[in-house]
Motif scaffolding. Structure first.
Motif, PDB file in Angstrom:
ATOM      1  N   ALA A  53      -3.325 -59.160 101.315  1.00  0.00           N
ATOM      2  CA  ALA A  53      -2.879 -57.772 101.523  1.00  0.00           C
ATOM      3  C   ALA A  53      -1.365 -57.651 101.406  1.00  0.00           C
ATOM      4  CB  ALA A  53      -3.352 -57.268 102.882  1.00  0.00           C
ATOM      5  N   GLU A  54      -0.646 -58.657 101.886  1.00  0.00           N
ATOM      6  CA  GLU A  54       0.816 -58.623 101.816  1.00  0.00           C
ATOM      7  C   GLU A  54       1.334 -58.688 100.379  1.00  0.00           C
ATOM      8  OE1 GLU A  54       2.312 -60.525 106.006  1.00  0.00           O
ATOM      9  OE2 GLU A  54       1.627 -61.915 104.469  1.00  0.00           O
ATOM     10  N   GLN A  55       0.506 -59.148  99.443  1.00  0.00           N
ATOM     11  CA  GLN A  55       0.908 -59.247  98.042  1.00  0.00           C
ATOM     12  C   GLN A  55       0.264 -58.188  97.154  1.00  0.00           C
ATOM     13  OE1 GLN A  55       3.426 -61.292  97.459  1.00  0.00           O
ATOM     14  NE2 GLN A  55       3.230 -61.737  99.638  1.00  0.00           N
ATOM     15  N   ASP A  56      -0.569 -57.322  97.747  1.00  0.00           N
ATOM     16  CA  ASP A  56      -1.331 -56.342  96.979  1.00  0.00           C
ATOM     17  C   ASP A  56      -0.530 -55.063  96.758  1.00  0.00           C
ATOM     18  OD1 ASP A  56      -3.170 -54.633  95.836  1.00  0.00           O
ATOM     19  OD2 ASP A  56      -4.731 -54.992  97.339  1.00  0.00           O
ATOM     20  N   ARG A  57      -0.025 -54.885  95.545  1.00  0.00           N
ATOM     21  CA  ARG A  57       0.788 -53.708  95.220  1.00  0.00           C
ATOM     22  C   ARG A  57      -0.050 -52.430  95.167  1.00  0.00           C
ATOM     23  NH1 ARG A  57       5.641 -54.003  94.413  1.00  0.00           N
ATOM     24  NH2 ARG A  57       5.873 -52.296  92.932  1.00  0.00           N
ATOM     25  N   SER A  58      -1.364 -52.548  95.032  1.00  0.00           N
ATOM     26  CA  SER A  58      -2.204 -51.348  94.982  1.00  0.00           C
ATOM     27  C   SER A  58      -2.254 -50.625  96.326  1.00  0.00           C
ATOM     28  CB  SER A  58      -3.622 -51.685  94.508  1.00  0.00           C
ATOM     29  OG  SER A  58      -4.335 -52.383  95.508  1.00  0.00           O
ATOM     30  N   LEU A  59      -1.829 -51.286  97.409  1.00  0.00           N
ATOM     31  CA  LEU A  59      -1.777 -50.648  98.724  1.00  0.00           C
ATOM     32  C   LEU A  59      -0.532 -49.779  98.892  1.00  0.00           C
ATOM     33  CD1 LEU A  59      -2.887 -53.577 101.078  1.00  0.00           C
ATOM     34  CD2 LEU A  59      -4.272 -51.666 100.231  1.00  0.00           C
ATOM     35  N   CYS A  60       0.455 -49.952  98.018  1.00  0.00           N
ATOM     36  CA  CYS A  60       1.738 -49.266  98.163  1.00  0.00           C
ATOM     37  C   CYS A  60       1.621 -47.782  97.896  1.00  0.00           C
ATOM     38  CB  CYS A  60       2.765 -49.886  97.220  1.00  0.00           C
ATOM     39  SG  CYS A  60       3.072 -51.626  97.569  1.00  0.00           S
ATOM     40  N   SER A 121       8.397 -51.831 105.353  1.00  0.00           N
ATOM     41  CA  SER A 121       7.555 -51.891 104.147  1.00  0.00           C
ATOM     42  C   SER A 121       6.785 -53.187 104.083  1.00  0.00           C
ATOM     43  CB  SER A 121       8.413 -51.763 102.901  1.00  0.00           C
ATOM     44  OG  SER A 121       8.890 -50.463 102.755  1.00  0.00           O
ATOM     45  N   SER A 122       5.583 -53.089 103.578  1.00  0.00           N
ATOM     46  CA  SER A 122       4.783 -54.283 103.310  1.00  0.00           C
ATOM     47  C   SER A 122       5.514 -55.114 102.263  1.00  0.00           C
ATOM     48  CB  SER A 122       3.407 -53.847 102.800  1.00  0.00           C
ATOM     49  OG  SER A 122       2.618 -54.964 102.466  1.00  0.00           O
ATOM     50  N   PRO A 123       5.398 -56.450 102.315  1.00  0.00           N
ATOM     51  CA  PRO A 123       6.130 -57.287 101.352  1.00  0.00           C
ATOM     52  C   PRO A 123       5.896 -56.927  99.890  1.00  0.00           C
ATOM     53  CG  PRO A 123       5.238 -58.652 103.105  1.00  0.00           C
ATOM     54  CD  PRO A 123       4.684 -57.261 103.316  1.00  0.00           C
ATOM     55  N   ALA A 124       4.690 -56.511  99.533  1.00  0.00           N
ATOM     56  CA  ALA A 124       4.409 -56.166  98.142  1.00  0.00           C
ATOM     57  C   ALA A 124       5.093 -54.896  97.702  1.00  0.00           C
ATOM     58  CB  ALA A 124       2.893 -56.032  97.944  1.00  0.00           C
ATOM     59  N   CYS A 125       5.428 -54.047  98.663  1.00  0.00           N
ATOM     60  CA  CYS A 125       5.994 -52.721  98.342  1.00  0.00           C
ATOM     61  C   CYS A 125       7.514 -52.717  98.322  1.00  0.00           C
ATOM     62  CB  CYS A 125       5.511 -51.696  99.377  1.00  0.00           C
ATOM     63  SG  CYS A 125       3.710 -51.595  99.451  1.00  0.00           S
ATOM     64  N   GLY A 126       8.140 -53.820  98.675  1.00  0.00           N
ATOM     65  CA  GLY A 126       9.595 -53.875  98.694  1.00  0.00           C
ATOM     66  C   GLY A 126      10.153 -53.157  99.894  1.00  0.00           C
TER      67      GLY A 126
END
Length: 127
Positions: A53-60, A121-126
């Motif tokens: 989840a922390e790497q999933d950009r689709s959650l951004c 922000s989540s790690p994937a979202c910057g």
């Protein structure tokens, strides 16, 4: 002289009141889940681990909050969702409604942690 002493008196009266007490913690919220995480994830795309989840950009856009032994990822696009992970594994997915919450997946009864969500922000979202 009267005006100056009135201003000083008013200033002292305003300063002598204590600040209001802090707000009480949020009430415990329990939601009934009719679908298990395994069944939900078999029919829908979801990240079963916090690392994924922390790497999933689709959650951004999404934020992440650590609260005791639970980590919440708040997904903030078209349909908001709260993804709860415990011990690195997905334990519940909750949709905030107005008012209340709807459990999309999880145990029979899931207790939403009484922690305010962060703006981190989540790690994937910057940032």
């Amino acid at each position: 002289m009267r005006i100056a002493s009135g201003v000083v008196l008013l200033a002292c009266v305003c300063c002598s009141h204590p600040s209001p007490p802090p707000s009480p913690p949020p009430a415990t919220v329990r939601v009934a889940c009719r679908t298990s995480v395994a069944d939900y994830c078999a029919a829908n795309v979801c990240d079963r681990t916090l690392a994924a989840a922390e790497q999933d950009r689709s959650l951004c856009p999404a934020t992440i909050t650590a609260c005791s032994d639970i980590t919440a990822i708040a997904q903030n696009h078209d349909t908001a969702a709260l993804w709860y992970y415990q011990g690195g594994s997905l334990v519940a997915i909750v949709r905030p409604l107005s008012p209340g919450y709807m459990c999309l997946a999880g145990p029979d009864v899931f207790v939403i942690p009484p922690c305010p969500l962060s703006g981190q922000s989540s790690p994937a979202c910057g940032s």
